[in-house]
Structure formats: structure tokens, C-alpha cells
Design an enzyme around this catalytic site. Structure first.
Site: not given
Ligand code: GLU
Length: 282
Positions: A11, A243-245
Site C-alpha cells: 500500500s 508511517a507511510k503517510r
């Protein structure tokens, strides 16, 4: 011989935390003459992208981590999860739940962080209604009370030999599947760990709250018991989670800026993280 696995969700691009997990899993497998497997946890079509799957292989290659056998791709294995769900239904351990869309949506991916609030059991006493199920979005939940009555309270062993006994509060009525998705993270995880002979589950401490439920499912489905290595998490030096975000640098960005992947892997294996990061036991 330890069979470990690295099970990222495609993701987003992988970051330093993923690299640490893969390095530890790879080292445990190699040190014991076992196998290191890759599993692509792509059950959430809304969040997963094929280019991120390609990125996972590129990043592992850059780190110098070779995996054994064919990768397991969860989106190709949904029939197996369906079979496991049917077994639990046949044993009367599952009920349809019509609540909380947001929570149901999240169940497809691993719940990093706190276990969160537990489902209050609103739909548990409802009589099964195929008519309602045919027309209303719903998920299937494990009736944890019945399941624990049958299986007893599960325990698990960490790789250092420490044994943990599950407590009643560790178990909610976990989501196992939803009407339009054949499996949740928990169900797919236990089915696949067993199918690929994983006997040491290496993953971050943030996934430890998932372990009691997964051990319960293993008992109910007659799957072998692996041991667990819940490793420290790579965090920003100021204590923020990667975190990816957030602006955690991806491995791809590190590679582009000239970092040597195999040197980074060797450094992580010694428990050393690059400047600006820390390994946190919390
Ligand atoms: N897919 C999860 C992740 O993205 C890992 C789940 C596990 O290792 O059990 O971190």
C-alpha cells in the site's frame, strides 16, 4: 530450522521499519539453515497497488536479502481463506455483524498500534437472517466467548523462550471476513503462516496485540503453533512512529540518494539505525 516470513502490504513503498523486520527475519532463517519467505498481503484492493508489489522486490534485492520459494500472494488465495471460514461457521463459532463500516474496512490490513476498543457484541445475539445478509453489507465475526470455551485460553512463546498466557481481555470478536472480501488480516495470516510452514513469526511489537487472536484461530483450525519474535520498532529519533503517510524516507529514496543497501542491512542486523532514527522497545 526456522522458517520465517516477511509479509508487507503493498500500500506504499517500504521504509526503514520494513527493512529492519526483513533483515531480522532473514537472519533468523539463515542462521538456522531454514527458509525466508515473502508474502504479499494485498487483500485490500482500495489501498494496494501493483507498482508497490514491484517495489517490495526491488527493495529486498537492494538490501541483499534473497527469499526462498515462490512469494505467497494473498489475493490469489482467497478460496483457502473461504474454506477456513466455512469450517469456523460449521463449528458455530461465527456470526454476521452489520455494524461499523469503518472498522470493517480496516480489518483487511494489519492493525499496527494499539488493539483499540473491542467490539461490544451488538450483533452476536441476533438470529441468523440470510435475507438480511443478502441485502445488507456485513462482516463475519468470531464469537470469541464460544471459541475460548472450546479452545481454552491460548498461550504463545517468544523466540527467547518466554511463554505468554492470553487473558480474557486480549480477545475481541475479531472480524474474519466481510461480505465482499473473503478474509480479514487475521484469518489470512494464520492460514498462510501454516501453509508456508512458518514456525517463527517475525514482526514488530506493534503487532503483538494480534497474536492472541491468531493463536486462538490456529487452535480452532488445527494449525501448528509457531513461535514469535516481536521486534523493537524503528522510530524517528524524536519518538514519532514511521508511517507511510508521514515523511519517513522510503528505501527507494535512500537508494536514490546513494545509500548502500547491503551495508544498511548489515548495520540494521547489528541493531544500529541511521542518524535521525532510533530502535524503540516500547
Ligand atoms: N502486512 C503487515 C504489515 O504490513 C504484516 C503482518 C504480519 O507480519 O503479521 O506490516
Amino acid at each position: 530450522m526456522k522458517v520465517t516470513r516477511f509479509a508487507p502490504s503493498p500500500s506504499g513503498r517500504l521504509h526503514l521499519g520494513h527493512a529492519y523486520s526483513a533483515v531480522v527475519g532473514h537472519a533468523r532463517a539463515r542462521a538456522s539453515g531454514g527458509a525466508f519467505r515473502i508474502r504479499i498481503e494485498d487483500l485490500d484492493p482500495g489501498r494496494c497497488r501493483p507498482e508497490f508489489v514491484d517495489g517490495i522486490y526491488e527493495d529486498l534485492d537492494w538490501l541483499g536479502l534473497r527469499f526462498d520459494g515462490e512469494p505467497i500472494v494473498q489475493s490469489e488465495r482467497t478460496a483457502l481463506y473461504g474454506d477456513a471460514l466455512e469450517r469456523l461457521k460449521a463449528a458455530g463459532l461465527v456470526y454476521a455483524c452489520f455494524c461499523t463500516r469503518a472498522e470493517i474496512a480496516q480489518s483487511l490490513t494489519a492493525p499496527h498500534g494499539d488493539a483499540g476498543t473491542q467490539y461490544p457484541g451488538t450483533c452476536r445475539p441476533l438470529p441468523d437472517s440470510p435475507e438480511k445478509r443478502a441485502t445488507t453489507p456485513h462482516c463475519w465475526r468470531l464469537d470469541s466467548g464460544k471459541a475460548l470455551e472450546l479452545a481454552g485460553l491460548p498461550s504463545w512463546t517468544e523466540s527467547d523462550g518466554t511463554r505468554f498466557d492470553g487473558k480474557l481481555g486480549d480477545f475481541g470478536d475479531a472480524i474474519l471476513a466481510r461480505k465482499d472480501a473473503p478474509s480479514s488480516y487475521h484469518l489470512a495470516c494464520v492460514v498462510d503462516d501454516a501453509a508456508s510452514d512458518v514456525n517463527l513469526v517475525v514482526r514488530g511489537k506493534d503487532l503483538r496485540p494480534s497474536t492472541p487472536t491468531q493463536r486462538l484461530l490456529q487452535i480452532l483450525l488445527d494449525l501448528p503453533e509457531p513461535s514469535y519474535l516481536h521486534h523493537p520498532l524503528v522510530m524517528h529519533a524524536d519518538g514519532r512512529r514511521l508511517a507511510k503517510r508521514d515523511l519517513a524516507p522510503t528505501l527507494a529514496a535512500m537508494r536514490d540518494s546513494g545509500v548502500d543497501g547491503t551495508a544498511l542491512a548489515a548495520q540494521l542486523l547489528e541493531g544500529r539505525v541511521p542518524l535521525g532514527f532510533q530502535l524503540s522497545e516500547a
